[in-house]
Design an enzyme around this catalytic site. Structure first.
Site, PDB file in Angstrom:
ATOM      1  N   TRP A 213     -12.214  71.161  10.550  1.00 26.00           N
ATOM      2  CA  TRP A 213     -12.889  72.504  10.909  1.00 26.00           C
ATOM      3  C   TRP A 213     -14.166  72.254  10.349  1.00 26.00           C
ATOM      4  O   TRP A 213     -15.115  73.046  10.943  1.00 26.00           O
ATOM      5  CB  TRP A 213     -12.238  73.534  10.001  1.00 26.00           C
ATOM      6  N   TYR A 217     -15.489  70.786  14.635  1.00 30.62           N
ATOM      7  CA  TYR A 217     -14.483  71.144  15.653  1.00 30.62           C
ATOM      8  C   TYR A 217     -14.192  72.500  15.859  1.00 30.62           C
ATOM      9  O   TYR A 217     -14.230  73.194  14.653  1.00 30.62           O
ATOM     10  CB  TYR A 217     -13.178  70.308  15.360  1.00 30.62           C
ATOM     11  N   CYS A 248      -2.893  74.407  27.731  1.00 29.32           N
ATOM     12  CA  CYS A 248      -1.994  73.182  27.913  1.00 29.32           C
ATOM     13  C   CYS A 248      -0.683  73.721  28.920  1.00 29.32           C
ATOM     14  O   CYS A 248      -0.141  72.901  29.515  1.00 29.32           O
ATOM     15  CB  CYS A 248      -1.437  72.782  26.471  1.00 29.32           C
TER      16      CYS A 248
END
Ligand code: SF4
Length: 262
Positions: A213, A217, A248
Site C-alpha cells: 500500500w 499500489y 475479475c
C-alpha cells in the site's frame, strides 16, 4: 456518512425463528431493512440471520480489513474465503499469514483445480497476458462459485465509488450459483463508504498495513495483473492495465452478461 467505530456488539438471538430467505426479492427486502444500520449493527444482523452459513470474501485489501476488523469483534471464526490463485504477490501471502496469526482469522484458501503449471500446459504459458477473462474464470470465479455452495451469504468490501460499474451495487444482492437453482446472498456493507473514510478507519484504528500500500499500489490483486498507480490515476487503474477489464468476474456471477462489460 460518518465512519462507524469498531465496537463489540452482543449478538442477540432473534425473537422468533427467522424464515429461510432465498432469492432476489428477499435480497431487496434485506437491503431496505438494513439500510439505516451502522456497519457493526449490520454485521451483527448478518451473523444472526445466517449463522454458520455466513462467510466473508477477502484478498486483504483496505475495505476487506475494515469488514474483518468489525466482524472479528462480533463473531470470531467466520470463514474468510481467499482466492489463492497461485499468482499473488509474496507480500499479500505474508500479510494474509500475519492476519491469521494476529487476528486469528479462519482463512479458507480456495484453489483452482489446475495448478499454474497445469494451466500453462493446457492454455499456453501466461494465459493472463492473452486472455485474463479465462484465467480469472479458472482461478477465481470457478473456485469461489464451488465454495459458496456451502454458504447462504457472504460479505464483500465493495464500494459504489470504486468505479462506474459498481455505482449501483445494492447493499444486499442475490447471486445465482446454478441456473434456476442454488444461490447465495452477497452482502456489501461498505457500499456507501468512500475511499477517504476507509483510509481514515485504517489509520484511526491502527490496522495492519499491506506492505505494498505504501509503495504506490492502489487496488492489489494478482501480481501479473497489478501495477503501481501513476500520479492522478484512479485507485483501480493498476488492475489489468492494457485490457478493457474492470472486474475479475466474482461480482458478476449470477448476472446476465452486460453488453459493454466494465
Ligand atoms: S487477476 Fe490475472 S493472474 Fe489473477 S486470475 Fe485473473 S487473469 Fe489470472
Amino acid at each position: 456518512m460518518m465512519v462507524a467505530r469498531a465496537m463489540a456488539l452482543p449478538v442477540a438471538a432473534p425473537q422468533e425463528p427467522a424464515r429461510v430467505l432465498h432469492g432476489a426479492a428477499d435480497a431487496r427486502d434485506l437491503s431496505i431493512e438494513w439500510a439505516a444500520l451502522s456497519l457493526p449493527e449490520l454485521l451483527a444482523q448478518a451473523v444472526v440471520r445466517f449463522g454458520d452459513r455466513l462467510a466473508v470474501g477477502s484478498s486483504f485489501g483496505k475495505e476487506g480489513l475494515v469488514v474483518l476488523d468489525h466482524l472479528r469483534r462480533i463473531r470470531a471464526g467466520v470463514p474468510v474465503l481467499f482466492l489463492e490463485t497461485g499468482y499473488h504477490f509474496p507480500e499479500t501471502l505474508a500479510f494474509r499469514d500475519r492476519l491469521v496469526q494476529e487476528w486469528g482469522l479462519n482463512v479458507q484458501n480456495l484453489r483452482a483445480p489446475q495448478t499454474v503449471a497445469e494451466q500453462d500446459a493446457e492454455y499456453g504459458k501466461d494465459l493472463f497476458s492473452r486472455d485474463p477473462d479465462t484465467c480469472c474464470k479458472n482461478r477465481k470465479v470457478a473456485p469461489l462459485r464451488r465454495a459458496l455452495v456451502g454458504y447462504d451469504a457472504w460479505l464483500t468490501g465493495l464500494r459504489r465509488d470504486q468505479h462506474e460499474g459498481r455505482k449501483d451495487v445494492p447493499l444486499v444482492e442475490w447471486q445465482e450459483l446454478e441456473p434456476g437453482g442454488t444461490g447465495v446472498f452477497k452482502i456489501n456493507p461498505l457500499v456507501q463508504w468512500t475511499r477517504p473514510e476507509v483510509e481514515r478507519y485504517l489509520e484511526e484504528h491502527h490496522l495492519p498495513r499491506h506492505p505494498l500500500w505504501d509503495q504506490g499500489y492502489g487496488s492489489i490483486g494478482c501480481a501479473p495483473c497489478t501495477r503501481k498507480l501513476r500520479p492522478g490515476e484512479h485507485e483501480r487503474a493498476g488492475r489489468w492495465s492494457g485490457f478493457e477489464k474492470r472486474e475479475c468476474g466474482i461480482h458478476l456471477m449470477g448476472k446476465p452478461p452486460a453488453p459493454d462489460p466494465l
